[in-house]
Design a protein around this motif. Structure first.
Motif, PDB file in Angstrom:
ATOM      1  N   LEU A 154       3.940   0.580  15.001  1.00 27.03           N
ATOM      2  CA  LEU A 154       2.713   0.111  15.622  1.00 27.03           C
ATOM      3  C   LEU A 154       2.900  -0.097  17.123  1.00 27.03           C
ATOM      4  N   PHE A 161      -8.898  -5.907  17.167  1.00 29.26           N
ATOM      5  CA  PHE A 161      -9.795  -6.319  16.098  1.00 29.26           C
ATOM      6  C   PHE A 161     -11.255  -6.357  16.540  1.00 29.26           C
ATOM      7  N   TYR A 173       0.863   5.446   0.823  1.00 33.19           N
ATOM      8  CA  TYR A 173       0.165   6.521   1.518  1.00 33.19           C
ATOM      9  C   TYR A 173       0.920   7.825   1.298  1.00 33.19           C
ATOM     10  N   PHE A 183      -4.406   7.095   2.290  1.00 32.61           N
ATOM     11  CA  PHE A 183      -4.204   5.967   1.369  1.00 32.61           C
ATOM     12  C   PHE A 183      -4.259   6.444  -0.072  1.00 32.61           C
ATOM     13  N   GLU A 194      -7.372  -0.756   3.010  1.00 31.15           N
ATOM     14  CA  GLU A 194      -6.591   0.388   3.455  1.00 31.15           C
ATOM     15  C   GLU A 194      -6.962   0.788   4.874  1.00 31.15           C
ATOM     16  N   GLN A 195      -6.055   1.543   5.494  1.00 31.74           N
ATOM     17  CA  GLN A 195      -6.301   2.083   6.815  1.00 31.74           C
ATOM     18  C   GLN A 195      -6.651   3.560   6.702  1.00 31.74           C
ATOM     19  N   PHE A 234       5.335  -0.312   7.909  1.00 32.29           N
ATOM     20  CA  PHE A 234       5.582   0.883   7.101  1.00 32.29           C
ATOM     21  C   PHE A 234       7.056   1.080   6.823  1.00 32.29           C
ATOM     22  N   GLY A 235       7.360   1.550   5.619  1.00 33.11           N
ATOM     23  CA  GLY A 235       8.687   2.050   5.322  1.00 33.11           C
ATOM     24  C   GLY A 235       8.894   3.379   6.030  1.00 33.11           C
ATOM     25  N   TYR A 268      -0.445   4.129  16.304  1.00 31.95           N
ATOM     26  CA  TYR A 268       0.902   4.255  15.773  1.00 31.95           C
ATOM     27  C   TYR A 268       1.606   5.442  16.415  1.00 31.95           C
ATOM     28  N   ARG A 308     -11.505  -2.987  13.240  1.00 33.29           N
ATOM     29  CA  ARG A 308     -10.067  -2.946  13.519  1.00 33.29           C
ATOM     30  C   ARG A 308      -9.612  -1.522  13.803  1.00 33.29           C
ATOM     31  N   GLN A 334       0.850  -1.180   0.000  1.00 37.13           N
ATOM     32  CA  GLN A 334       0.000   0.000   0.000  1.00 37.13           C
ATOM     33  C   GLN A 334       0.889   1.235   0.000  1.00 37.13           C
ATOM     34  N   SER A 338       0.287 -12.953   8.937  1.00 43.73           N
ATOM     35  CA  SER A 338      -1.163 -12.919   8.698  1.00 43.73           C
ATOM     36  C   SER A 338      -1.934 -12.269   9.833  1.00 43.73           C
ATOM     37  N   SER A 339      -1.265 -11.346  10.536  1.00 49.35           N
ATOM     38  CA  SER A 339      -1.919 -10.682  11.659  1.00 49.35           C
ATOM     39  C   SER A 339      -2.635  -9.406  11.242  1.00 49.35           C
ATOM     40  N   TYR A 340      -2.621  -9.092   9.934  1.00 48.99           N
ATOM     41  CA  TYR A 340      -3.237  -7.866   9.437  1.00 48.99           C
ATOM     42  C   TYR A 340      -2.590  -6.629  10.017  1.00 48.99           C
ATOM     43  N   LYS A 341      -1.301  -6.718  10.309  1.00 44.40           N
ATOM     44  CA  LYS A 341      -0.526  -5.552  10.712  1.00 44.40           C
ATOM     45  C   LYS A 341       0.197  -5.014   9.487  1.00 44.40           C
ATOM     46  N   LEU A 342       0.195  -3.694   9.356  1.00 41.78           N
ATOM     47  CA  LEU A 342       0.941  -3.054   8.288  1.00 41.78           C
ATOM     48  C   LEU A 342       2.339  -2.695   8.783  1.00 41.78           C
ATOM     49  N   LEU A 364       6.084   5.065  10.576  1.00 41.91           N
ATOM     50  CA  LEU A 364       5.016   4.800  11.536  1.00 41.91           C
ATOM     51  C   LEU A 364       5.284   3.457  12.195  1.00 41.91           C
ATOM     52  N   TYR A 409       1.776  -5.778   4.367  1.00 45.65           N
ATOM     53  CA  TYR A 409       1.179  -6.538   5.447  1.00 45.65           C
ATOM     54  C   TYR A 409       2.162  -7.553   6.006  1.00 45.65           C
ATOM     55  N   GLN A 433      -3.279   0.328  -3.606  1.00 47.49           N
ATOM     56  CA  GLN A 433      -2.771  -0.967  -3.183  1.00 47.49           C
ATOM     57  C   GLN A 433      -2.394  -1.783  -4.417  1.00 47.49           C
ATOM     58  N   TYR A 464      -2.893  -2.841  18.665  1.00 48.61           N
ATOM     59  CA  TYR A 464      -4.002  -2.924  17.746  1.00 48.61           C
ATOM     60  C   TYR A 464      -5.089  -3.828  18.317  1.00 48.61           C
ATOM     61  N   TYR A 466      -6.073   0.783  15.372  1.00 53.12           N
ATOM     62  CA  TYR A 466      -4.620   0.731  15.559  1.00 53.12           C
ATOM     63  C   TYR A 466      -4.140   2.022  16.209  1.00 53.12           C
ATOM     64  N   TYR A 520      -7.419  -7.106   3.776  1.00 49.23           N
ATOM     65  CA  TYR A 520      -6.201  -6.345   3.496  1.00 49.23           C
ATOM     66  C   TYR A 520      -6.544  -4.972   2.927  1.00 49.23           C
TER      67      TYR A 520
END
Lengths: 112, 112
Positions: free
Chosen positions: B45, B50, A35, A45, B100-101, A102-103, B35, B31, A33, A96-100, B43, A92, A48, B48, B33, B98
């Motif tokens: 984390l 759910f 942003y 956003f 966007e946030q 980020f760079g 940050y 969900r 993704q 598979s925890s649905y955590k993003l 950013l 992501y 994706q 978080y 979060y 998956y």
């Protein structure tokens, strides 16, 4: 741990010049993704990318996902002062925890 | 009205004080979060959630705690603030999968 590396950290361009930011990972990226955060603002956003080799365009912005899904890029053609801000890529988490993840972002400044 | 709101927007406090940052959303997302943003670090984390019964630690949870009071509300607490917790804090929501946030406007916290 999983890391998403983004370069350059900072770029200053003349209005009308092109700009590219790169997102790289040593592991396979899943769902990239992108942003944009304007100065003093919050991340918003943009797009994706999911498929290997995928290319998407939004007006002057072109987003690419590498064939091996190890990298992604955002290219802006003919920058404008409205493009100023910090651009982040995010992927992501592999667990598979649905955590993003980020760079660190690329900050773009545009000289009018 | 904004879909994701944060209060306060700015806060200056002293070392050792307890601070609560609040986040509310009208998007109906399960969900949520928290940050933290520091210059050059992107950013990161903190926590978080759910749903109201689900709380998970992120990569930098030490020194923080959270409470999910309702689907629409997710609060972040600093039990005893320290200067290196000075940062910009963002709350975000996500619909699921998956997708966007969506980020709130941020809280700028300064710990003296």
């Amino acid at each position: 741990g999983q890391q998403v590396m983004q370069i350059p950290q900072y770029q200053h361009v003349q209005e009308g010049e092109d700009f590219t930011t790169y997102c790289n990972s040593s592991t396979t990226l899943s769902n990239i993704q992108w942003y944009k955060q304007r100065p003093g603002g919050h991340p918003v956003f943009l797009i994706q990318l999911v498929k290997s080799g995928e290319v998407k365009k939004q007006k002057r912005l072109t987003f690419q996902f590498g064939e091996a899904k190890k990298n992604s890029s955002l290219h802006i053609t003919a920058t404008q002062t409205t493009d100023v801000g910090t651009y982040f890529c995010a992927d992501y988490s592999m667990d598979s925890s649905y955590k993003l993840i980020f760079g660190s972002g690329t900050r773009l400044l545009v000289r009018p | 009205d904004a879909d994701v709101t944060q209060t306060p927007r700015n806060r200056i406090t002293k070392t050792g004080k307890r601070i609560m940052l609040e986040c509310s959303q009208t998007k109906g997302h399960d969900r949520m979060y928290w940050y933290r943003q520091d210059p050059g670090l992107g950013l990161r984390l903190i926590y978080y959630s759910f749903d109201v019964k689900d709380i998970n630690k992120g990569e930098i949870s030490d020194g923080y705690s959270v409470s999910r009071q309702a689907q629409a509300k997710f609060s972040l607490s600093l039990e005893s603030a320290i200067p290196n917790q000075t940062a910009l804090y963002f709350c975000a929501t996500q619909a699921g999968g998956y997708n966007e946030q969506f980020f709130g406007p941020g809280t700028r916290l300064t710990v003296l």
